[in-house]
Design a protein around this motif. Structure first.
Motif, short mmCIF file in Angstrom:
data_model
loop_
_atom_site.label_atom_id
_atom_site.label_comp_id
_atom_site.label_asym_id
_atom_site.label_seq_id
_atom_site.Cartn_x
_atom_site.Cartn_y
_atom_site.Cartn_z
N GLY A 30 9.87 7.10 -0.07
CA GLY A 30 10.40 8.33 -0.66
C GLY A 30 11.91 8.37 -0.74
N LYS A 31 12.59 7.23 -0.47
CA LYS A 31 14.06 7.22 -0.53
C LYS A 31 14.55 7.17 -1.97
N VAL A 32 13.76 6.56 -2.84
CA VAL A 32 14.04 6.56 -4.29
C VAL A 32 12.83 7.15 -4.98
N LYS A 33 13.08 8.13 -5.83
CA LYS A 33 11.96 8.79 -6.54
C LYS A 33 11.94 8.33 -7.99
N LEU A 34 10.76 7.88 -8.42
CA LEU A 34 10.60 7.52 -9.83
C LEU A 34 10.27 8.78 -10.59
N ARG A 35 10.83 8.92 -11.76
CA ARG A 35 10.43 10.03 -12.63
C ARG A 35 9.75 9.42 -13.86
N ILE A 36 8.42 9.37 -13.79
CA ILE A 36 7.65 8.86 -14.94
C ILE A 36 7.44 10.07 -15.85
N GLU A 37 8.38 10.25 -16.78
CA GLU A 37 8.42 11.48 -17.57
C GLU A 37 7.58 11.40 -18.84
N HIS A 38 7.26 10.18 -19.26
CA HIS A 38 6.59 10.04 -20.56
C HIS A 38 5.53 8.95 -20.46
N GLN A 39 4.28 9.31 -20.78
CA GLN A 39 3.21 8.31 -20.82
C GLN A 39 2.55 8.38 -22.20
N ALA A 75 4.66 -0.47 -12.23
CA ALA A 75 5.04 -0.75 -13.63
C ALA A 75 6.34 -0.06 -13.98
N ALA A 76 6.62 1.05 -13.32
CA ALA A 76 7.84 1.82 -13.63
C ALA A 76 9.06 1.30 -12.87
N ALA A 77 8.82 0.51 -11.82
CA ALA A 77 9.91 0.19 -10.90
C ALA A 77 10.52 -1.19 -11.11
N MET A 78 9.75 -2.11 -11.66
CA MET A 78 10.18 -3.52 -11.56
C MET A 78 11.47 -3.80 -12.35
N LEU A 79 11.49 -3.47 -13.62
CA LEU A 79 12.64 -3.88 -14.45
C LEU A 79 13.87 -3.01 -14.16
N GLN A 80 13.72 -1.71 -14.30
CA GLN A 80 14.88 -0.84 -14.09
C GLN A 80 15.25 -0.76 -12.60
N GLY A 81 14.26 -0.77 -11.73
CA GLY A 81 14.52 -0.66 -10.28
C GLY A 81 15.30 -1.86 -9.78
N MET A 82 14.84 -3.07 -10.12
CA MET A 82 15.56 -4.26 -9.63
C MET A 82 16.90 -4.42 -10.33
N THR A 83 17.00 -3.91 -11.57
CA THR A 83 18.32 -3.96 -12.24
C THR A 83 19.30 -3.03 -11.52
N ALA A 84 18.88 -1.80 -11.27
CA ALA A 84 19.76 -0.89 -10.53
C ALA A 84 20.14 -1.50 -9.18
N ARG A 133 14.44 -8.46 -3.75
CA ARG A 133 14.83 -7.26 -4.52
C ARG A 133 13.62 -6.34 -4.73
N ALA A 134 12.47 -6.95 -5.10
CA ALA A 134 11.27 -6.12 -5.33
C ALA A 134 10.87 -5.44 -4.03
N GLY A 135 10.96 -6.18 -2.91
CA GLY A 135 10.58 -5.61 -1.61
C GLY A 135 11.46 -4.41 -1.26
N ALA A 136 12.77 -4.55 -1.51
CA ALA A 136 13.69 -3.45 -1.21
C ALA A 136 13.36 -2.23 -2.07
N VAL A 137 13.20 -2.45 -3.38
CA VAL A 137 12.99 -1.33 -4.30
C VAL A 137 11.64 -0.66 -4.04
N SER A 196 0.87 -1.18 0.00
CA SER A 196 0.00 0.00 0.00
C SER A 196 0.90 1.23 0.00
N GLY A 197 0.48 2.25 -0.74
CA GLY A 197 1.32 3.44 -0.88
C GLY A 197 2.14 3.42 -2.16
N VAL A 198 2.11 2.30 -2.90
CA VAL A 198 2.78 2.26 -4.21
C VAL A 198 1.70 2.05 -5.27
N ALA A 199 1.48 3.07 -6.10
CA ALA A 199 0.43 3.02 -7.13
C ALA A 199 0.84 2.06 -8.24
N PRO A 200 -0.16 1.48 -8.95
CA PRO A 200 0.18 0.56 -10.04
C PRO A 200 1.15 1.16 -11.07
#
Ligand code: NDP
Length: 322
Positions: free
Chosen positions: A287-296, A116-125, A276-280, A108-112
């Motif tokens: 709010g420790k890592v901010k996603l920038r969803i710049e393009h939809q 979608a923005a976090a899984m591939l690039q977030g876990m890779t980073a 890894r998903a839990g950490a990211v 809860s607190g993480v919007a869909p």
């Protein structure tokens, strides 16, 4: 339902907005109605045929949404759960079937869309800075394409771990974003030779690790940016693949370590995926890592998303909205 498929590899025009049958869940699968699909550079490699897959292929390896049906034997998720995943083809679609053991429930607190923005690039980073070369306080790293989807996440996570971050980018606008994400030094590699700049910044020592997702245009000089016994982590080829390498180069440039890692091998076991998903997702929620969803982009305009990504016009994350 609608999905973006490729029938033959090619340019962005190869992406076709097709009518396809709605999926039904097989044993062990869940069907998800997508809120968003992530766009990643690997989708370009599949579209062009650089990476092979049986055709026609529904593109896309990352998404999030709500479970609408589950197949026999599925106990981890139920209808209505908000979930996200990566590593399963078929997310450029309104609905898709995913093996339930690849799904991660969104806290809860993480919007869909964030999922979608976090899984591939977030876990890779995450695996790059914690496993490929575990960064520690006092290390210095070089991050290429530091304002891209991967780059902004790498800058933030590297800073969190106490490293000094040197980023490379092609424009002033991208430089500002990389700095805001925590890069201590930013080099405009479109205007300046990054190799002498890195040497200058590190007082001639070189960096402990290079995280290189650009490939052809950055690889060779990156080897010269490393300290003796430094770590060259080549994780992508946005500018094209690196040509075959004489391994003696790794010796004479300083007994270097060379890795060419992939996310799949870092989330193959369910426990590692959840860890890894839990950490990211936890860092994002807190709010420790901010996603920038710049393009939809609407799903139907996937070709425009690919043109922008390949044309170096994007920063941060790109989503397709079905
Ligand atoms: P980005 O958002 O980083 O986009 C690519 C960026 O690369 C561009 O914005 C551009 O930044 C830079 N670039 C430099 N040269 C070129 C070129 N000739 N054509 C296009 N782009 C260029 O993409 P992603 O975050 O999706 O992916 C970054 C890299 O990470 C890719 O190589 C991808 O394959 C890799 N990756 C690897 C994974 C793994 O597990 N191995 C998993 C996830 C991603 P600038 O304009 O600043 O130069």
């Amino acid at each position: 339902m609608k999905a973006i498929r490729i029938h033959t590899p090619g340019g962005p025009e190869a992406l076709q907005y097709d009518d396809v049958a709605e999926p039904t869940p097989g044993a062990g699968q869940a069907v998800i109605k997508l809120a968003a699909a992530g766009v990643n550079f690997i989708d370009v490699y599949f579209r062009t045929g650089a990476y092979k897959a049986p055709l026609p292929l529904v593109l896309g390896l990352e998404g999030a949404g709500a479970v609408t049906a589950v197949g026999a034997g599925v106990t981890d998720v139920k209808v209505g759960d908000a979930v996200a995943w990566t590593g399963v083809p078929g997310s450029y679609a309104q609905m898709t079937a995913v093996p339930a053991d690849r799904l991660v429930k969104l806290p809860s607190g993480v919007a869909p869309k964030d999922g979608a923005a976090a899984m591939l690039q977030g876990m890779t980073a995450h695996y790059l800075v914690t496993s490929s070369y575990p960064l520690k306080k006092g290390d210095t790293c070089l991050v290429h394409a530091a304002a891209g989807g991967m780059g902004l996440l790498l800058c933030q996570m590297a800073k969190m771990l106490g490293a000094t971050v040197i980023g490379t980018v092609s424009t002033e606008e991208k430089a500002a974003l990389a700095k805001a994400a925590g890069a201590d030094h930013v080099i405009l590699y479109s205007k300046q030779d990054f190799e002498p700049e890195v040497k200058r910044i590190t007082g001639g020592r070189g960096v402990d690790v290079v995280y290189d997702g650009v490939g052809a245009t950055t690889f060779d000089k990156s080897l010269n940016c490393l300290r003796p016994r430094g770590f060259m982590i080549l994780f992508g080829a946005a500018s094209g693949p690196v040509p075959p390498l004489d391994l003696q180069v790794i010796n004479v440039r300083g007994s270097l370590f060379l890795q060419r890692p992939s996310l799949n091998h870092h989330i193959a076991a369910r426990e590692e995926l959840l860890q890894r998903a839990g950490a990211v997702l936890g860092w994002i929620r807190d709010g420790k890592v901010k996603l920038r969803i710049e393009h939809q982009f609407p799903l139907a305009q996937a070709a425009d998303a690919h043109k922008a990504l390949e044309g170096r016009k994007t920063t941060g994350k790109i989503l397709l909205i079905p």
